[in-house]
Design a protein around this motif. Structure first.
Motif, PDB file in Angstrom:
ATOM      1  N   HIS A  77       0.798  -1.229   0.000  1.00  0.00           N
ATOM      2  CA  HIS A  77       0.000   0.000   0.000  1.00  0.00           C
ATOM      3  C   HIS A  77       0.830   1.277   0.000  1.00  0.00           C
ATOM      4  O   HIS A  77       0.369   2.310   0.498  1.00  0.00           O
ATOM      5  CB  HIS A  77      -0.926   0.012   1.220  1.00  0.00           C
ATOM      6  CG  HIS A  77      -1.978  -1.040   1.199  1.00  0.00           C
ATOM      7  ND1 HIS A  77      -3.025  -1.022   0.323  1.00  0.00           N
ATOM      8  CD2 HIS A  77      -2.138  -2.156   1.967  1.00  0.00           C
ATOM      9  CE1 HIS A  77      -3.800  -2.071   0.550  1.00  0.00           C
ATOM     10  NE2 HIS A  77      -3.281  -2.785   1.531  1.00  0.00           N
ATOM     11  N   MET A  81      -1.657   3.280  -2.366  1.00  0.00           N
ATOM     12  CA  MET A  81      -2.026   2.448  -3.514  1.00  0.00           C
ATOM     13  C   MET A  81      -2.259   1.005  -3.069  1.00  0.00           C
ATOM     14  O   MET A  81      -2.181   0.688  -1.898  1.00  0.00           O
ATOM     15  CB  MET A  81      -0.933   2.517  -4.579  1.00  0.00           C
ATOM     16  CG  MET A  81      -0.716   3.920  -5.163  1.00  0.00           C
ATOM     17  SD  MET A  81      -2.111   4.442  -6.173  1.00  0.00           S
ATOM     18  CE  MET A  81      -2.801   5.748  -5.185  1.00  0.00           C
ATOM     19  N   ASN A  82      -2.514   0.125  -4.039  1.00  0.00           N
ATOM     20  CA  ASN A  82      -2.683  -1.301  -3.761  1.00  0.00           C
ATOM     21  C   ASN A  82      -2.068  -2.063  -4.925  1.00  0.00           C
ATOM     22  O   ASN A  82      -2.609  -2.044  -6.034  1.00  0.00           O
ATOM     23  CB  ASN A  82      -4.170  -1.637  -3.609  1.00  0.00           C
ATOM     24  CG  ASN A  82      -4.413  -3.068  -3.172  1.00  0.00           C
ATOM     25  OD1 ASN A  82      -3.628  -3.973  -3.450  1.00  0.00           O
ATOM     26  ND2 ASN A  82      -5.537  -3.274  -2.494  1.00  0.00           N
ATOM     27  N   PRO A  86      -5.386  -3.151  -7.762  1.00  0.00           N
ATOM     28  CA  PRO A  86      -5.197  -1.716  -7.996  1.00  0.00           C
ATOM     29  C   PRO A  86      -6.423  -0.833  -7.776  1.00  0.00           C
ATOM     30  O   PRO A  86      -6.273   0.333  -7.418  1.00  0.00           O
ATOM     31  CB  PRO A  86      -4.740  -1.656  -9.457  1.00  0.00           C
ATOM     32  CG  PRO A  86      -4.150  -2.993  -9.723  1.00  0.00           C
ATOM     33  CD  PRO A  86      -4.939  -3.958  -8.883  1.00  0.00           C
ATOM     34  N   GLU A  87      -7.609  -1.366  -7.937  1.00  0.00           N
ATOM     35  CA  GLU A  87      -8.811  -0.536  -7.738  1.00  0.00           C
ATOM     36  C   GLU A  87      -9.125  -0.328  -6.257  1.00  0.00           C
ATOM     37  O   GLU A  87      -9.828   0.614  -5.885  1.00  0.00           O
ATOM     38  CB  GLU A  87     -10.020  -1.137  -8.471  1.00  0.00           C
ATOM     39  CG  GLU A  87     -10.587  -2.416  -7.860  1.00  0.00           C
ATOM     40  CD  GLU A  87      -9.826  -3.699  -8.219  1.00  0.00           C
ATOM     41  OE1 GLU A  87     -10.276  -4.768  -7.775  1.00  0.00           O
ATOM     42  OE2 GLU A  87      -8.787  -3.645  -8.916  1.00  0.00           O
ATOM     43  N   LYS A  88      -8.612  -1.189  -5.384  1.00  0.00           N
ATOM     44  CA  LYS A  88      -8.907  -1.110  -3.949  1.00  0.00           C
ATOM     45  C   LYS A  88      -7.759  -0.428  -3.206  1.00  0.00           C
ATOM     46  O   LYS A  88      -7.055  -1.041  -2.407  1.00  0.00           O
ATOM     47  CB  LYS A  88      -9.208  -2.495  -3.391  1.00  0.00           C
ATOM     48  CG  LYS A  88     -10.484  -3.074  -3.976  1.00  0.00           C
ATOM     49  CD  LYS A  88     -10.884  -4.358  -3.315  1.00  0.00           C
ATOM     50  CE  LYS A  88     -12.210  -4.827  -3.911  1.00  0.00           C
ATOM     51  NZ  LYS A  88     -12.655  -6.080  -3.273  1.00  0.00           N
ATOM     52  N   THR A  89      -7.612   0.846  -3.470  1.00  0.00           N
ATOM     53  CA  THR A  89      -6.539   1.633  -2.853  1.00  0.00           C
ATOM     54  C   THR A  89      -6.970   2.109  -1.466  1.00  0.00           C
ATOM     55  O   THR A  89      -8.075   1.807  -1.008  1.00  0.00           O
ATOM     56  CB  THR A  89      -6.200   2.861  -3.720  1.00  0.00           C
ATOM     57  OG1 THR A  89      -7.302   3.764  -3.668  1.00  0.00           O
ATOM     58  CG2 THR A  89      -5.887   2.470  -5.157  1.00  0.00           C
ATOM     59  N   GLN A  91      -7.118   5.334  -1.030  1.00  0.00           N
ATOM     60  CA  GLN A  91      -7.600   6.683  -1.322  1.00  0.00           C
ATOM     61  C   GLN A  91      -9.024   6.810  -0.772  1.00  0.00           C
ATOM     62  O   GLN A  91      -9.766   5.828  -0.690  1.00  0.00           O
ATOM     63  CB  GLN A  91      -7.599   6.941  -2.832  1.00  0.00           C
ATOM     64  CG  GLN A  91      -6.241   6.763  -3.496  1.00  0.00           C
ATOM     65  CD  GLN A  91      -5.214   7.773  -3.003  1.00  0.00           C
ATOM     66  OE1 GLN A  91      -5.521   8.931  -2.787  1.00  0.00           O
ATOM     67  NE2 GLN A  91      -3.991   7.306  -2.821  1.00  0.00           N
ATOM     68  N   TRP A 146      -3.258  11.559   0.761  1.00  0.00           N
ATOM     69  CA  TRP A 146      -1.972  10.861   0.748  1.00  0.00           C
ATOM     70  C   TRP A 146      -0.898  11.812   0.269  1.00  0.00           C
ATOM     71  O   TRP A 146       0.135  11.583  -0.104  1.00  0.00           O
ATOM     72  CB  TRP A 146      -2.008   9.566  -0.078  1.00  0.00           C
ATOM     73  CG  TRP A 146      -2.737   8.498   0.676  1.00  0.00           C
ATOM     74  CD1 TRP A 146      -4.080   8.241   0.615  1.00  0.00           C
ATOM     75  CD2 TRP A 146      -2.221   7.587   1.633  1.00  0.00           C
ATOM     76  NE1 TRP A 146      -4.408   7.219   1.477  1.00  0.00           N
ATOM     77  CE2 TRP A 146      -3.279   6.783   2.107  1.00  0.00           C
ATOM     78  CE3 TRP A 146      -0.953   7.346   2.133  1.00  0.00           C
ATOM     79  CZ2 TRP A 146      -3.109   5.794   3.061  1.00  0.00           C
ATOM     80  CZ3 TRP A 146      -0.786   6.348   3.073  1.00  0.00           C
ATOM     81  CH2 TRP A 146      -1.855   5.578   3.532  1.00  0.00           C
TER      82      TRP A 146
END
Length: 146
Positions: A77, A81-82, A86-89, A91, A146
């Motif tokens: 992370h 980020m992830n 990638p969609e489950k950050t 943010q 972030w």
């Protein structure tokens, strides 16, 4: 000359008088004092209790949480980020969409403790304090972009 009894009698009488005065001073006025203090202090105590109960259950240390994050979370992370999904950050918008329970420290604590999908559970690996701290850090960072 005074007899021995007459010499001791004033001392006994003084002691008895002192006890009587102390009894009166500490019992009768104490009740009134207690009532006065109770009526003046009770609202302050009640306000303190209400203020304490209004505080969040999880008040972690974001500075300590940053260290926990760096050592345990940043591999997947970094920068919020992830790298796995990638969609489950982390943010704010992604947390609003994917985090069970909504965007809150309590929800992050639950996720970190129990894991979900590809994310492992950190309960038992990290202390409750470390989890509270990292959850506070994540929410603060998400709200700050972030």
């Amino acid at each position: 000359r005074r007899s021995r009894a007459s010499v001791n009698l004033p001392r006994v009488t003084s002691a008895m008088f002192s006890v009587a005065v102390a009894s009166f001073a500490f019992n009768a006025p104490l009740s009134k004092l207690h009532m006065d203090l109770t009526s003046k202090v009770a609202p302050i105590v009640a306000a303190g209790v209400l203020a304490a109960s209004a505080m969040p259950a999880f008040a972690g240390d974001a500075g300590a949480g940053e260290q926990v994050f760096s050592g345990n979370c940043a591999a997947c992370h970094a920068g919020g980020m992830n790298v796995i999904m990638p969609e489950k950050t982390l943010q704010l918008e992604a947390l609003e969409e994917y985090l069970d329970g909504g965007v809150s420290v309590q929800s992050v604590v639950y996720q970190v403790t129990n894991g979900k999908n590809a994310m492992p559970a950190f309960g038992g690996r990290l202390s409750d304090e470390d989890i509270d701290n990292v959850a506070t850090y994540v929410i603060n960072q998400a709200k700050g972009g972030w």
